[in-house]
Design a protein around this motif. Sequence first.
Motif, short mmCIF file in Angstrom:
data_model
loop_
_atom_site.label_atom_id
_atom_site.label_comp_id
_atom_site.label_asym_id
_atom_site.label_seq_id
_atom_site.Cartn_x
_atom_site.Cartn_y
_atom_site.Cartn_z
N GLY A 8 -33.10 2.34 -16.73
CA GLY A 8 -33.94 2.82 -15.64
C GLY A 8 -35.06 1.86 -15.30
O GLY A 8 -35.39 1.66 -14.14
N GLN A 9 -35.64 1.24 -16.33
CA GLN A 9 -36.69 0.25 -16.10
C GLN A 9 -36.16 -0.93 -15.30
O GLN A 9 -36.79 -1.39 -14.35
CB GLN A 9 -37.26 -0.26 -17.41
N TYR A 10 -34.99 -1.43 -15.68
CA TYR A 10 -34.44 -2.60 -15.01
C TYR A 10 -33.99 -2.28 -13.58
O TYR A 10 -34.15 -3.10 -12.68
CB TYR A 10 -33.29 -3.18 -15.82
N ILE A 11 -33.46 -1.10 -13.38
CA ILE A 11 -33.08 -0.71 -12.03
C ILE A 11 -34.32 -0.57 -11.16
O ILE A 11 -34.36 -1.04 -10.01
CB ILE A 11 -32.26 0.59 -12.04
N GLY A 12 -35.37 0.05 -11.69
CA GLY A 12 -36.62 0.18 -10.94
C GLY A 12 -37.24 -1.17 -10.64
O GLY A 12 -37.77 -1.40 -9.54
N ALA A 13 -37.18 -2.09 -11.61
CA ALA A 13 -37.73 -3.43 -11.38
C ALA A 13 -36.94 -4.16 -10.31
O ALA A 13 -37.51 -4.86 -9.47
CB ALA A 13 -37.73 -4.22 -12.68
N GLY A 14 -35.63 -4.00 -10.30
CA GLY A 14 -34.82 -4.63 -9.27
C GLY A 14 -35.11 -4.07 -7.89
O GLY A 14 -35.17 -4.80 -6.90
N PHE A 67 -43.99 -7.64 -6.67
CA PHE A 67 -43.66 -8.46 -7.85
C PHE A 67 -44.40 -7.94 -9.07
O PHE A 67 -43.83 -7.87 -10.16
CB PHE A 67 -44.01 -9.92 -7.56
N LEU A 68 -45.65 -7.56 -8.90
CA LEU A 68 -46.44 -7.03 -10.01
C LEU A 68 -45.84 -5.73 -10.53
O LEU A 68 -45.73 -5.52 -11.74
CB LEU A 68 -47.88 -6.81 -9.57
N ILE A 69 -45.43 -4.87 -9.64
CA ILE A 69 -44.82 -3.61 -10.06
C ILE A 69 -43.50 -3.87 -10.79
O ILE A 69 -43.20 -3.22 -11.80
CB ILE A 69 -44.63 -2.68 -8.84
N ALA A 70 -42.73 -4.84 -10.30
CA ALA A 70 -41.48 -5.17 -10.98
C ALA A 70 -41.74 -5.68 -12.39
O ALA A 70 -41.05 -5.30 -13.34
CB ALA A 70 -40.70 -6.21 -10.17
N LEU A 71 -42.75 -6.53 -12.54
CA LEU A 71 -43.09 -7.02 -13.88
C LEU A 71 -43.58 -5.90 -14.79
O LEU A 71 -43.24 -5.85 -15.97
CB LEU A 71 -44.15 -8.12 -13.79
N LEU A 72 -44.39 -5.01 -14.24
CA LEU A 72 -44.88 -3.89 -15.04
C LEU A 72 -43.73 -2.99 -15.49
O LEU A 72 -43.72 -2.51 -16.63
CB LEU A 72 -45.90 -3.08 -14.25
N LEU A 73 -42.78 -2.76 -14.61
CA LEU A 73 -41.64 -1.93 -15.00
C LEU A 73 -40.77 -2.60 -16.05
O LEU A 73 -40.20 -1.94 -16.91
CB LEU A 73 -40.80 -1.61 -13.77
#
Length: 77
Positions: A8-14, A67-73
């Motif tokens: 879920g984290q990786y899907i959200g980051a994508g 990008f920041l949100i993707a890194l945080l996720l």
Amino acid sequence: MNELAMMGQYIGAGLAAIGCGAAGIGVGHIAGNFLSGALRNPSAAAGQMANLFVGIAFAEALGIFAFLIALLLMFAV
């Protein structure tokens, strides 16, 4: 952490990283419209240069936030 939560984290980051590409599209749209207007009325182009840079800055800021949100996720626990 279990595998489902990591997935879920990786899907959200994508999905959040889509905003980075959308920022590039937005900057291109802003610059293209400015160029189109400058070619129609070259005498007014100098007065609109500040608006061009403000629009580009806002579009890039949204890309940086995505990008920041993707890194945080991806890396926040």
